[in-house]
Design an enzyme around this catalytic site. Structure first.
Site, PDB file in Angstrom:
ATOM      1  N   CYS A 175     -36.346 -13.754   9.333  1.00 49.56           N
ATOM      2  CA  CYS A 175     -37.780 -13.589   9.032  1.00 49.56           C
ATOM      3  C   CYS A 175     -38.021 -12.932   7.672  1.00 49.56           C
ATOM      4  O   CYS A 175     -39.148 -12.939   7.174  1.00 49.56           O
ATOM      5  CB  CYS A 175     -38.453 -12.787  10.127  1.00 49.56           C
ATOM      6  SG  CYS A 175     -38.135 -13.462  11.762  1.00 49.56           S
ATOM      7  N   HIS A 221     -45.090 -10.073   7.585  1.00 54.67           N
ATOM      8  CA  HIS A 221     -44.528 -11.053   8.513  1.00 54.67           C
ATOM      9  C   HIS A 221     -45.292 -10.995   9.837  1.00 54.67           C
ATOM     10  O   HIS A 221     -45.491  -9.915  10.415  1.00 54.67           O
ATOM     11  CB  HIS A 221     -43.043 -10.755   8.729  1.00 54.67           C
ATOM     12  CG  HIS A 221     -42.436 -11.531   9.842  1.00 54.67           C
ATOM     13  ND1 HIS A 221     -42.662 -12.877  10.004  1.00 54.67           N
ATOM     14  CD2 HIS A 221     -41.615 -11.144  10.863  1.00 54.67           C
ATOM     15  CE1 HIS A 221     -42.006 -13.292  11.081  1.00 54.67           C
ATOM     16  NE2 HIS A 221     -41.367 -12.258  11.610  1.00 54.67           N
ATOM     17  N   ASN A 242     -45.126 -16.549  15.655  1.00 51.70           N
ATOM     18  CA  ASN A 242     -44.099 -16.099  14.706  1.00 51.70           C
ATOM     19  C   ASN A 242     -43.345 -17.317  14.173  1.00 51.70           C
ATOM     20  O   ASN A 242     -42.658 -18.006  14.926  1.00 51.70           O
ATOM     21  CB  ASN A 242     -43.147 -15.147  15.449  1.00 51.70           C
ATOM     22  CG  ASN A 242     -42.048 -14.603  14.558  1.00 51.70           C
ATOM     23  OD1 ASN A 242     -41.811 -15.100  13.464  1.00 51.70           O
ATOM     24  ND2 ASN A 242     -41.361 -13.574  15.035  1.00 51.70           N
TER      25      ASN A 242
HETATM   26  N1  COA Z   1     -45.552 -13.586  30.352  1.00 49.88           N
HETATM   27  C1  COA Z   1     -45.708 -12.721  31.363  1.00 49.88           C
HETATM   28  N2  COA Z   1     -44.863 -11.699  31.580  1.00 49.88           N
HETATM   29  C2  COA Z   1     -43.822 -11.566  30.747  1.00 49.88           C
HETATM   30  C3  COA Z   1     -43.607 -12.436  29.668  1.00 49.88           C
HETATM   31  C4  COA Z   1     -44.527 -13.499  29.497  1.00 49.88           C
HETATM   32  N3  COA Z   1     -44.420 -14.383  28.491  1.00 49.88           N
HETATM   33  N4  COA Z   1     -42.503 -12.064  29.017  1.00 49.88           N
HETATM   34  C5  COA Z   1     -42.022 -10.975  29.651  1.00 49.88           C
HETATM   35  N5  COA Z   1     -42.826 -10.670  30.692  1.00 49.88           N
HETATM   36  C6  COA Z   1     -42.698  -9.575  31.638  1.00 49.88           C
HETATM   37  C7  COA Z   1     -41.279  -9.058  31.777  1.00 49.88           C
HETATM   38  O1  COA Z   1     -40.534  -9.888  32.650  1.00 49.88           O
HETATM   39  C8  COA Z   1     -41.513  -7.685  32.339  1.00 49.88           C
HETATM   40  O2  COA Z   1     -41.764  -7.803  33.706  1.00 49.88           O
HETATM   41  P1  COA Z   1     -41.205  -6.689  34.739  1.00 49.88           P
HETATM   42  O3  COA Z   1     -41.845  -5.416  34.321  1.00 49.88           O
HETATM   43  O4  COA Z   1     -41.659  -7.217  36.041  1.00 49.88           O
HETATM   44  O5  COA Z   1     -39.721  -6.691  34.531  1.00 49.88           O
HETATM   45  C9  COA Z   1     -42.815  -7.254  31.659  1.00 49.88           C
HETATM   46  O6  COA Z   1     -43.442  -8.455  31.189  1.00 49.88           O
HETATM   47  C10 COA Z   1     -42.622  -6.301  30.509  1.00 49.88           C
HETATM   48  O7  COA Z   1     -41.600  -6.817  29.685  1.00 49.88           O
HETATM   49  P2  COA Z   1     -41.211  -6.100  28.335  1.00 49.88           P
HETATM   50  O8  COA Z   1     -40.125  -6.870  27.666  1.00 49.88           O
HETATM   51  O9  COA Z   1     -40.986  -4.644  28.612  1.00 49.88           O
HETATM   52  O10 COA Z   1     -42.579  -6.245  27.528  1.00 49.88           O
HETATM   53  P3  COA Z   1     -43.009  -5.590  26.185  1.00 49.88           P
HETATM   54  O11 COA Z   1     -44.232  -4.810  26.380  1.00 49.88           O
HETATM   55  O12 COA Z   1     -41.866  -4.948  25.483  1.00 49.88           O
HETATM   56  O13 COA Z   1     -43.401  -6.878  25.337  1.00 49.88           O
HETATM   57  C11 COA Z   1     -42.559  -8.293  23.592  1.00 49.88           C
HETATM   58  C12 COA Z   1     -42.422  -7.864  25.054  1.00 49.88           C
HETATM   59  C13 COA Z   1     -41.499  -9.337  23.313  1.00 49.88           C
HETATM   60  C14 COA Z   1     -43.935  -8.907  23.386  1.00 49.88           C
HETATM   61  C15 COA Z   1     -42.396  -7.065  22.679  1.00 49.88           C
HETATM   62  O14 COA Z   1     -41.259  -6.336  23.040  1.00 49.88           O
HETATM   63  C16 COA Z   1     -42.292  -7.476  21.247  1.00 49.88           C
HETATM   64  O15 COA Z   1     -43.201  -8.011  20.682  1.00 49.88           O
HETATM   65  N6  COA Z   1     -41.167  -7.166  20.583  1.00 49.88           N
HETATM   66  C17 COA Z   1     -40.952  -7.584  19.214  1.00 49.88           C
HETATM   67  C18 COA Z   1     -40.520  -9.014  19.204  1.00 49.88           C
HETATM   68  C19 COA Z   1     -40.570  -9.618  17.842  1.00 49.88           C
HETATM   69  O16 COA Z   1     -41.460  -9.364  17.089  1.00 49.88           O
HETATM   70  N7  COA Z   1     -39.563 -10.436  17.537  1.00 49.88           N
HETATM   71  C20 COA Z   1     -39.454 -11.136  16.319  1.00 49.88           C
HETATM   72  C21 COA Z   1     -39.073 -10.229  15.221  1.00 49.88           C
HETATM   73  S1  COA Z   1     -38.972 -11.081  13.747  1.00 49.88           S
END
Ligand code: COA
Length: 324
Positions: A114, A242, A272
């Site tokens: 990215c 980004h 993204n």
């Molecule tokens: N829809 C519904 N629920 C979802 C889901 C989706 N698409 N994806 C994950 N979940 C659920 C998980 O299974 C988890 O459920 P549980 O509590 O029953 O186990 C719950 O949501 C929380 O998951 P978690 O991973 O802790 O969520 P989060 O608040 O950390 O959000 C992201 C997840 C990916 C949105 C967040 O971590 C993020 O944005 N990280 C950065 C990613 C990024 O920018 N990557 C690219 C970098 S260049």
């Protein structure tokens, strides 16, 4: 003093839009979960004849036409990507053929995930200093729909396809872009297996690990660029961050203490797009007149690698004879 300025941009998004509601039909997710966690409302996926190459060609042609620079004036052509159509020929080589760039144009793809477009801006500036022709065509392009697993809702909803292109001019009396590039090698937090691993080439991500990295790397990198350029963050006309997650951007904006109106993005409709994210947003802002000649634009990318890259890009006056 010597460096590059931005002459013009172009971008291309696939026609097919996949909304959060569309995803609700194929996996256990909801529009509410996706928008509240990420700010993403929709993403574009390539279908039919569309490809990484076709998006690159469309974006590059627009940028060239708007810049008034002819294909034969380009000395350097770089494509930042981790999802090219071919491992070889590089996308930049395909562009050389299709756009009719000269045979001695330096053409290659680079992968800094990215952060790739910002890495490519810096690489182009360095290469142009030694090149005979002083214009560069720099792209960021991805077809991430090819490397996401519909069985993994935590990553599938986050990514989209697209391409962005920029035409740069190098001159002795232009300022440097003061690039700040970095890497903290990590093969756990965000990976896509390569061709030799014998496992599907799909994104694996520890979302919270990436989040923690990003909220630290983005503001730190933006500050370092401003410091290197000898300006204050208030002197920046526009920030182009980004588009990975709106919450990451909100954190960074607060930490930097800059005007949120200068940091708006397009994640709601692009999701993204990795290396394509910064140049697509640059192009949208140029088209809307929210970035104008003379503006100082601070771009920051961060992501897989783990990498980060920031640069201060100044927009040049349009050349005589350009088309817009
Ligand atoms: N829809 C519904 N629920 C979802 C889901 C989706 N698409 N994806 C994950 N979940 C659920 C998980 O299974 C988890 O459920 P549980 O509590 O029953 O186990 C719950 O949501 C929380 O998951 P978690 O991973 O802790 O969520 P989060 O608040 O950390 O959000 C992201 C997840 C990916 C949105 C967040 O971590 C993020 O944005 N990280 C950065 C990613 C990024 O920018 N990557 C690219 C970098 S260049």
């Amino acid at each position: 003093m010597s460096g590059v300025k931005l002459l013009a941009t172009g971008s291309a998004l696939p026609q097919h839009v996949v909304t959060n509601h569309d995803l609700e039909q194929i996996m256990d997710t909801s529009d509410e979960w996706i928008t509240s966690r990420t700010g993403i409302g929709a993403r574009h996926h390539c279908t039919g004849e569309e490809s990484h190459t076709s998006l690159c060609l469309e974006a590059a042609k627009k940028a060239l036409e708007r810049s008034g620079v002819k294909a034969e004036e380009i000395g350097v052509c770089l494509v930042a990507t981790l999802t090219p159509d071919f491992l070889t020929p590089a996308t930049a080589c395909v562009l050389q053929k299709e756009l009719g760039l000269e045979h001695d144009t330096v053409c290659f793809d680079l992968n800094a995930a990215c952060s790739g477009f910002v890495y490519a801006l810096h690489t182009a500036q360095c290469l142009l200093a030694a090149a005979g022709r002083k214009y560069a065509l720099v792209l960021g392009a991805e077809v991430l729909s090819r490397v996401i697993d519909s069985g993994d809702r935590s990553t599938y909803v986050l990514f989209g396809d697209g391409a962005g292109a920029a035409v740069l001019e190098w001159r002795e009396d232009y300022p440097s872009i003061h690039a700040v590039l970095g890497c903290r090698g990590d093969d756990q937090v965000l990976t896509i297996p390569g061709v030799n691993k014998g496992v599907p080439a799909v994104v694996h991500m520890d979302g919270q690990g990436v989040f923690r990295f990003a909220v630290e790397a983005l503001p730190h990198c933006a500050r370092e660029v401003a410091q290197k350029a000898g300006i204050s963050l208030e002197d920046v006309d526009r920030f182009v961050f980004h588009q990975a997650n709106q919450r990451i951007i909100n954190f960074a904006v607060k930490k930097l203490g800059v005007d949120p109106a200068k940091c708006t993005g397009n994640i709601a409709h692009t999701a993204n797009t990795s290396a394509a994210s910064v140049p697509i947003l640059l192009d949208e802002l140029m088209e809307k007149g929210e970035i104008k000649s003379g503006d100082k634009v601070l771009c920051v990318g961060f992501g897989g690698g783990l990498t980060w890259g920031g640069a201060l890009l100044e927009v040049a006056q349009r050349r005589e004879g350009d088309t817009k």
